[in-house]
Design a protein around this motif. Structure first.
Motif, PDB file in Angstrom:
ATOM      1  N   TYR A  92       0.844  -1.198   0.000  1.00 37.13           N
ATOM      2  CA  TYR A  92       0.000   0.000   0.000  1.00 37.13           C
ATOM      3  C   TYR A  92       0.877   1.245   0.000  1.00 37.13           C
ATOM      4  CZ  TYR A  92      -3.219   3.599   1.741  1.00 37.13           C
ATOM      5  OH  TYR A  92      -3.946   4.750   1.904  1.00 37.13           O
ATOM      6  N   SER A  93       0.472   2.261  -0.735  1.00 34.00           N
ATOM      7  CA  SER A  93       1.240   3.506  -0.840  1.00 34.00           C
ATOM      8  C   SER A  93       1.761   3.974   0.515  1.00 34.00           C
ATOM      9  CB  SER A  93       0.360   4.605  -1.433  1.00 34.00           C
ATOM     10  OG  SER A  93       0.057   4.369  -2.778  1.00 34.00           O
ATOM     11  N   GLY A  94       3.069   4.169   0.590  1.00 31.68           N
ATOM     12  CA  GLY A  94       3.711   4.621   1.817  1.00 31.68           C
ATOM     13  C   GLY A  94       4.301   3.498   2.624  1.00 31.68           C
ATOM     14  N   GLN A  95       3.791   2.299   2.463  1.00 32.48           N
ATOM     15  CA  GLN A  95       4.325   1.147   3.179  1.00 32.48           C
ATOM     16  C   GLN A  95       5.801   0.957   2.861  1.00 32.48           C
ATOM     17  OE1 GLN A  95       2.179  -2.478   2.303  1.00 32.48           O
ATOM     18  NE2 GLN A  95       3.712  -3.788   3.247  1.00 32.48           N
ATOM     19  N   GLU A  96       6.160   1.183   1.587  1.00 24.93           N
ATOM     20  CA  GLU A  96       7.544   0.994   1.159  1.00 24.93           C
ATOM     21  C   GLU A  96       8.479   2.022   1.778  1.00 24.93           C
ATOM     22  OE1 GLU A  96       5.670   3.298  -2.383  1.00 24.93           O
ATOM     23  OE2 GLU A  96       5.048   2.255  -0.546  1.00 24.93           O
ATOM     24  N   TYR A  97       7.911   3.112   2.318  1.00 24.97           N
ATOM     25  CA  TYR A  97       8.704   4.163   2.941  1.00 24.97           C
ATOM     26  C   TYR A  97       8.562   4.167   4.463  1.00 24.97           C
ATOM     27  CZ  TYR A  97       9.167   5.920  -1.827  1.00 24.97           C
ATOM     28  OH  TYR A  97       9.446   6.044  -3.171  1.00 24.97           O
ATOM     29  N   ASP A  98       8.269   2.990   5.037  1.00 23.97           N
ATOM     30  CA  ASP A  98       8.171   2.863   6.499  1.00 23.97           C
ATOM     31  C   ASP A  98       7.107   3.793   7.091  1.00 23.97           C
ATOM     32  OD1 ASP A  98      10.818   1.988   5.590  1.00 23.97           O
ATOM     33  OD2 ASP A  98      11.310   1.712   7.693  1.00 23.97           O
ATOM     34  N   MET A  99       6.044   4.041   6.356  1.00 15.36           N
ATOM     35  CA  MET A  99       5.026   4.980   6.833  1.00 15.36           C
ATOM     36  C   MET A  99       4.455   4.518   8.167  1.00 15.36           C
ATOM     37  SD  MET A  99       1.648   6.427   4.868  1.00 15.36           S
ATOM     38  CE  MET A  99       0.834   4.821   4.764  1.00 15.36           C
ATOM     39  N   ASN A 100       4.547   5.390   9.160  1.00  7.90           N
ATOM     40  CA  ASN A 100       4.055   5.045  10.487  1.00  7.90           C
ATOM     41  C   ASN A 100       3.057   6.095  10.972  1.00  7.90           C
ATOM     42  OD1 ASN A 100       3.792   3.455  12.785  1.00  7.90           O
ATOM     43  ND2 ASN A 100       5.455   4.490  13.863  1.00  7.90           N
ATOM     44  N   LYS A 101       2.149   6.463  10.061  1.00 11.48           N
ATOM     45  CA  LYS A 101       1.051   7.351  10.442  1.00 11.48           C
ATOM     46  C   LYS A 101      -0.203   6.915   9.710  1.00 11.48           C
ATOM     47  CE  LYS A 101       1.506  11.020   6.960  1.00 11.48           C
ATOM     48  NZ  LYS A 101       1.518  12.476   6.756  1.00 11.48           N
ATOM     49  N   ARG A 102      -1.341   7.229  10.304  1.00 15.49           N
ATOM     50  CA  ARG A 102      -2.617   6.939   9.671  1.00 15.49           C
ATOM     51  C   ARG A 102      -2.929   8.071   8.689  1.00 15.49           C
ATOM     52  NH1 ARG A 102      -6.801   4.512  14.173  1.00 15.49           N
ATOM     53  NH2 ARG A 102      -5.278   3.417  15.484  1.00 15.49           N
ATOM     54  N   LEU A 103      -3.012   7.739   7.421  1.00 11.10           N
ATOM     55  CA  LEU A 103      -3.333   8.759   6.431  1.00 11.10           C
ATOM     56  C   LEU A 103      -4.784   9.214   6.598  1.00 11.10           C
ATOM     57  CD1 LEU A 103      -1.665   7.272   3.225  1.00 11.10           C
ATOM     58  CD2 LEU A 103      -0.932   9.312   4.480  1.00 11.10           C
ATOM     59  N   LEU A 104      -4.988  10.513   6.543  1.00 14.45           N
ATOM     60  CA  LEU A 104      -6.345  11.048   6.594  1.00 14.45           C
ATOM     61  C   LEU A 104      -7.132  10.535   5.392  1.00 14.45           C
ATOM     62  CD1 LEU A 104      -5.509  14.741   7.583  1.00 14.45           C
ATOM     63  CD2 LEU A 104      -6.252  12.889   9.101  1.00 14.45           C
ATOM     64  N   PHE A 105      -8.419  10.280   5.599  1.00 14.05           N
ATOM     65  CA  PHE A 105      -9.214   9.690   4.520  1.00 14.05           C
ATOM     66  C   PHE A 105     -10.041  10.724   3.765  1.00 14.05           C
ATOM     67  CE2 PHE A 105     -12.241   6.850   2.449  1.00 14.05           C
ATOM     68  CZ  PHE A 105     -11.407   5.811   2.069  1.00 14.05           C
ATOM     69  N   PHE A 106     -10.558  11.733   4.472  1.00 10.73           N
ATOM     70  CA  PHE A 106     -11.420  12.724   3.837  1.00 10.73           C
ATOM     71  C   PHE A 106     -10.732  14.080   3.683  1.00 10.73           C
ATOM     72  CE2 PHE A 106     -14.354  10.019   6.464  1.00 10.73           C
ATOM     73  CZ  PHE A 106     -14.841   9.261   5.408  1.00 10.73           C
ATOM     74  N   GLU A 107      -9.423  14.121   3.984  1.00 12.50           N
ATOM     75  CA  GLU A 107      -8.663  15.363   3.906  1.00 12.50           C
ATOM     76  C   GLU A 107      -7.362  15.102   3.154  1.00 12.50           C
ATOM     77  OE1 GLU A 107     -10.190  17.885   5.202  1.00 12.50           O
ATOM     78  OE2 GLU A 107     -11.649  16.884   6.502  1.00 12.50           O
ATOM     79  N   LYS A 108      -6.674  16.170   2.789  1.00  7.11           N
ATOM     80  CA  LYS A 108      -5.378  16.023   2.129  1.00  7.11           C
ATOM     81  C   LYS A 108      -4.323  15.652   3.156  1.00  7.11           C
ATOM     82  CE  LYS A 108      -2.376  16.329  -1.275  1.00  7.11           C
ATOM     83  NZ  LYS A 108      -1.484  15.273  -0.762  1.00  7.11           N
ATOM     84  N   ASP A 109      -3.511  14.700   2.802  1.00  6.37           N
ATOM     85  CA  ASP A 109      -2.396  14.269   3.642  1.00  6.37           C
ATOM     86  C   ASP A 109      -1.257  13.941   2.687  1.00  6.37           C
ATOM     87  OD1 ASP A 109      -0.953  13.552   5.871  1.00  6.37           O
ATOM     88  OD2 ASP A 109      -2.482  12.199   6.664  1.00  6.37           O
ATOM     89  N   THR A 110      -0.097  13.601   3.189  1.00  5.57           N
ATOM     90  CA  THR A 110       1.039  13.323   2.312  1.00  5.57           C
ATOM     91  C   THR A 110       1.930  12.241   2.897  1.00  5.57           C
ATOM     92  OG1 THR A 110       1.068  15.641   1.591  1.00  5.57           O
ATOM     93  CG2 THR A 110       2.992  14.326   1.059  1.00  5.57           C
ATOM     94  N   ILE A 111       2.419  11.394   2.015  1.00  6.85           N
ATOM     95  CA  ILE A 111       3.376  10.356   2.387  1.00  6.85           C
ATOM     96  C   ILE A 111       4.781  10.945   2.365  1.00  6.85           C
ATOM     97  CG2 ILE A 111       4.441   8.208   1.575  1.00  6.85           C
ATOM     98  CD1 ILE A 111       1.612   7.583   0.342  1.00  6.85           C
TER      99      ILE A 111
END
Length: 451
Positions: free
Chosen positions: A326-345
């Protein structure tokens, strides 16, 4: 909803359509059609266009498609690309899954040419593209609400309603008793095959839509071109004549519970036995440690799996099926991406990228990890501690792999039987096994041996 879809009636409805909604052009292929052979060693990538970059555009994601080759990705699943309804929407930007037009592009992400270029770039890099399709409901701005209210489910008061039993108040439930709506849905799906040359669809809450709709629709889509169909569902009947792959939700749940110490290897074994009982031999299940729903609503990989994260990631590749990134997983993403707002990996390579590279190469090149319609065998190997230690082999056409993992948070001493020389895949060290072998594994330690 009553399941009254008659093939003959649908064919008559489709044949009567003489004026398509939009002019459709044929896009020349730059890659061989997707096939069963491709599925055997594929890795699938879920692209969240809105959050993938600061810009949140198709163009920015397309720039990185060549990088995905390094991870062994062969299929890109793009989350919904369509305009989002603003009526009854949630949050500032609304949900991707509240669609206002099935044959238009969300201007926040780009335009139709950008979509076509994304697909062309993927094809040039040996990857296929499937679009997220939401057949159960539309947003409240969809043109059908005004022009065809009969397409929707209505309550006792005669008012169109959201899907009963859910909190999806931002969408209107579609009525599959209506055959003309079914025919319109089919035509809208065909549009993307012809106009953008996409290679199939990931179908949202597929189990909430009548199975016969999917069976007839997929048969019609395949008349246009070969397609790959992924169901966000677990029901085996969906994979008989419609979908190539479903979600392995219960496998994922076992991983979460084991990582938290709530379950053991026995629960994993029970799940593997359940798969053999429920599914046909040529059914494919998608393995994952995260996806857009899990990340946003249930927590990051680290939140749910903690120190077991890497082992579970490796297990998602080595177990039968197709692994998901899943997008961001490859970059060790350790935050919950916002679903209805803009967020960034944050696209900074850390520990996970090189692991995904190694696992992707193994998946792509070793037939012992084939997980398609002609999958490699899965054989459970016992040890002196089957409560905590998981050992299994995968084998196909003379290629063999052994996975050994400590599925606990404590150091385990154990004994198991293995013969011959093997190579530790991650260290490239040669190991000679001769009968009873004593091992000590640290908490959540795993090894993959190539025989």
């Amino acid at each position: 909803m009553k399941n009254i879809y008659l093939i003959l009636i649908l064919a008559m409805i489709v044949s009567c359509k003489t004026e398509p909604k939009q002019a459709v052009s044929e896009v020349p292929a730059t890659i061989a059609p997707i096939s069963d052979e491709v599925l055997e060693n594929a890795v699938i990538y879920e692209a969240n266009i809105r959050q993938y970059s600061v810009e949140g555009t198709f163009k920015e994601f397309t720039k990185d498609i060549p990088k995905l080759k390094e991870l062994g990705v062969k299929i890109i699943w793009v989350m919904p690309i369509y305009p989002i309804s603003t009526t009854k929407s949630k949050g500032t930007l609304g949900s991707y899954y509240a669609i206002s037009d099935y044959t238009k592009v969300n201007p926040e992400f780009g335009n139709l040419e950008d979509v076509k270029n994304l697909v062309k770039t993927a094809h040039k890099n040996g990857m296929y593209v499937i679009l997220d399709w939401v057949a159960n409901h539309t947003g409240w701005d969809h043109v059908w609400l005004k022009e065809h209210p009969e397409y929707y489910t209505k309550n006792e008061a005669g008012k169109i309603t959201h899907t009963v039993g859910t909190d999806w108040t931002d969408v209107a439930d579609l009525n599959y008793d209506n055959l003309e709506m079914r025919a319109e849905m089919l035509e809208d799906m065909k549009y993307w095959l012809k106009e953008a040359n996409v290679d199939g669809f990931r179908c949202d809450v597929a189990g909430m839509v009548p199975t016969d709709f999917w069976e007839n629709t997929v048969a019609e889509l395949k008349k246009v071109k070969p397609v790959f169909m992924l169901a966000e569902a677990w029901e085996p009947e969906l994979m008989k004549n419609a979908f190539d792959m479903g979600y392995s939700w219960d496998t994922h749940h076992r991983m979460n519970h084991i990582a938290k110490g709530e379950e053991t290897v026995k629960n994993w074994d029970d799940r593997m036995a359940q798969i053999d009982t429920l599914y046909a031999k040529d059914d494919i299940l998608m393995n994952f440690v995260t996806n857009h729903d899990e990340n946003s609503w249930n927590g990051t990989v680290k939140e749910r799996m903690g120190d077991a994260s890497e082992l579970m990631l490796a297990l998602s590749y080595c177990a039968p099926g197709m692994p998901l990134i899943y997008s961001g997983q490859e970059y060790d993403m350790n935050k919950r991406l916002l679903f209805f707002e803009k967020d960034t990996i944050n696209k900074t390579k850390g520990n996970v990228w090189p692991i995904l590279e190694k696992l992707g190469t193994l998946k792509n090149t070793n037939k012992a990890l084939n997980g398609g319609k002609n999958a490699a065998s899965y054989t459970r190997i016992s040890s002196s501690d089957d409560q905590n230690i998981l050992i299994f082999t995968r084998e196909k056409e003379g290629q063999k792999l052994t996975f050994i993992g400590n599925l606990s948070n404590k150091e385990i001493n154990f004994v198991f039987k293995k013969e011959g020389e093997s190579t530790n895949y991650f260290t490239n060290d040669k190991v000679l096994f001769s009968g009873e072998t004593e091992q000590t594994f640290k908490p959540w330690e795993y090894k993959i041996f190539i025989d």
